[in-house]
Design an enzyme around this catalytic site. Structure first.
Site, PDB file in Angstrom:
ATOM      1  N   HIS A 195      28.384  87.604  28.668  1.00 15.08           N
ATOM      2  CA  HIS A 195      28.395  87.015  27.237  1.00 15.08           C
ATOM      3  C   HIS A 195      26.837  86.498  26.986  1.00 15.08           C
ATOM      4  O   HIS A 195      26.619  86.713  25.845  1.00 15.08           O
ATOM      5  CB  HIS A 195      29.240  85.849  27.407  1.00 15.08           C
TER       6      HIS A 195
ATOM      7  N   GLY B  52      36.744  80.801  32.928  1.00 15.39           N
ATOM      8  CA  GLY B  52      35.336  80.824  32.667  1.00 15.39           C
ATOM      9  C   GLY B  52      34.980  80.550  31.077  1.00 15.39           C
ATOM     10  O   GLY B  52      35.912  80.929  30.430  1.00 15.39           O
TER      11      GLY B  52
ATOM     12  N   CYS C  32      39.709  88.076  28.098  1.00 18.23           N
ATOM     13  CA  CYS C  32      38.654  87.250  27.627  1.00 18.23           C
ATOM     14  C   CYS C  32      39.171  86.408  26.423  1.00 18.23           C
ATOM     15  O   CYS C  32      39.853  86.926  25.721  1.00 18.23           O
ATOM     16  CB  CYS C  32      37.480  88.159  26.802  1.00 18.23           C
ATOM     17  N   LEU C  33      38.674  85.169  26.556  1.00 21.13           N
ATOM     18  CA  LEU C  33      39.245  83.992  25.436  1.00 21.13           C
ATOM     19  C   LEU C  33      38.585  84.525  24.042  1.00 21.13           C
ATOM     20  O   LEU C  33      39.320  84.185  22.954  1.00 21.13           O
ATOM     21  CB  LEU C  33      38.598  82.639  25.602  1.00 21.13           C
TER      22      LEU C  33
ATOM     23  N   GLN D  25      30.093  81.769  23.732  1.00 18.52           N
ATOM     24  CA  GLN D  25      31.778  81.650  23.142  1.00 18.52           C
ATOM     25  C   GLN D  25      31.896  80.838  22.140  1.00 18.52           C
ATOM     26  O   GLN D  25      32.746  80.538  21.483  1.00 18.52           O
ATOM     27  CB  GLN D  25      32.371  81.970  24.162  1.00 18.52           C
TER      28      GLN D  25
ATOM     29  N   HIS E 250      31.304  88.776  34.169  1.00 19.19           N
ATOM     30  CA  HIS E 250      31.772  88.704  32.905  1.00 19.19           C
ATOM     31  C   HIS E 250      31.111  87.617  31.962  1.00 19.19           C
ATOM     32  O   HIS E 250      30.632  87.945  30.688  1.00 19.19           O
ATOM     33  CB  HIS E 250      33.321  88.510  32.887  1.00 19.19           C
ATOM     34  N   GLU E 251      30.742  86.722  32.796  1.00 16.25           N
ATOM     35  CA  GLU E 251      30.187  85.322  31.905  1.00 16.25           C
ATOM     36  C   GLU E 251      28.774  85.750  31.462  1.00 16.25           C
ATOM     37  O   GLU E 251      28.022  85.489  30.350  1.00 16.25           O
ATOM     38  CB  GLU E 251      30.192  84.034  32.594  1.00 16.25           C
TER      39      GLU E 251
END
Ligand code: GNR
Ligand code: NI
Length: 168
Positions: free
Chosen positions: A138, A46, A92-93, A51, A134-135
Site C-alpha cells: 500500500h 492491518g 483489503c479494507l 488507505q 500487503h501493507e
C-alpha cells in the site's frame, strides 16, 4: 481519537507512493492512534496510512485473536525475504467484499521505527508476514488486486464502481 475514512479501489489516491516520515513526533503518534482506532473499528488486521489518504510511510497491524497486540511500523523496509513462497487468500479494507489468492515470500525480515522513533527488526512468518507485505505494498501505491489477472482487475473495478453508485 478519530475513525478515519478509508479510500476504496479504484480511487487513484491508493496508487500514490508514500513519503518517509522525517521525525516521529506527536503528530505522527496522533496519526497512529487514529489509524489504530480505524483498523479496530473496521475491523481489519492491518492498515496503511495511504488507505486513509495520508501519504506517509506508517502502518498499524494487529494479527492477534484477542485484538490487543498493536504493532506500529514507521518507514518499514523488507531487508530479507525467503525464497519459498506461500499462497494466501487476501482481502483489503479498500477492496471490500473481494478475496483472492496472492503468492508472496513465506517469511520476511522487516526493519522499521516504532512510535517512539526507535529502530527494531522483526522476523515475520504466517499471517504476520502476509499482512506486513500487503501493507508495505500500500505504501508503494500497490493494491493486492494488482497481482490478479487483468480480467479479474477489471471485474473488481466494475463491481466496486457499481456498488459506489448504489450508495450515493
Ligand atoms: O483486514 C485485512 N485482512 C487481510 C486478510 C488477508 C490478507 C491481508 C489482509 S490486510 C486487511 C486490512 C487491509 O486492507 N490492510 O491494508
Ligand atoms: Ni489493504
Amino acid at each position: 481519537m478519530a475513525v478515519l475514512n478509508i479510500l476504496r479501489y479504484p480511487d487513484p489516491r491508493l496508487h500514490r507512493v508514500a513519503e518517509p516520515v522525517q521525525v516521529v513526533d506527536e503528530r505522527i503518534r496522533q496519526l497512529v492512534r487514529d489509524m489504530a482506532e480505524t483498523m479496530y473499528e473496521a475491523p481489519g488486521i492491518g492498515l496503511a496510512a495511504t488507505q486513509v489518504d495520508v501519504h506517509l510511510r506508517v502502518i498499524v497491524l494487529d494479527v492477534s485473536e484477542s485484538r490487543d497486540a498493536l504493532r506500529v511500523f514507521i518507514n518499514p523496509e523488507i531487508v530479507a525475504s525467503s525464497e519459498d513462497t506461500k499462497v494466501y487468500e487476501e482481502g483489503c479494507l479498500s477492496v471490500p467484499g473481494i478475496y483472492d489468492e496472492v503468492e508472496r515470500p513465506d517469511r520476511v525480515t522487516v526493519r522499521a521505527l516504532d512510535e517512539h522513533g526507535q529502530p527494531f527488526t522483526l522476523e515475520a512468518d504466517g499471517l504476520l508476514a502476509v499482512c506486513v507485505q500487503h501493507e508495505i505494498d500500500h505504501l508503494n501505491g500497490r493494491v493486492f488486486v494488482q497481482y490478479l489477472s487483468r480480467l479479474k482487475q477489471s471485474r473488481i473495478r466494475n463491481r466496486l464502481l457499481k456498488a459506489e453508485r448504489n450508495v450515493a
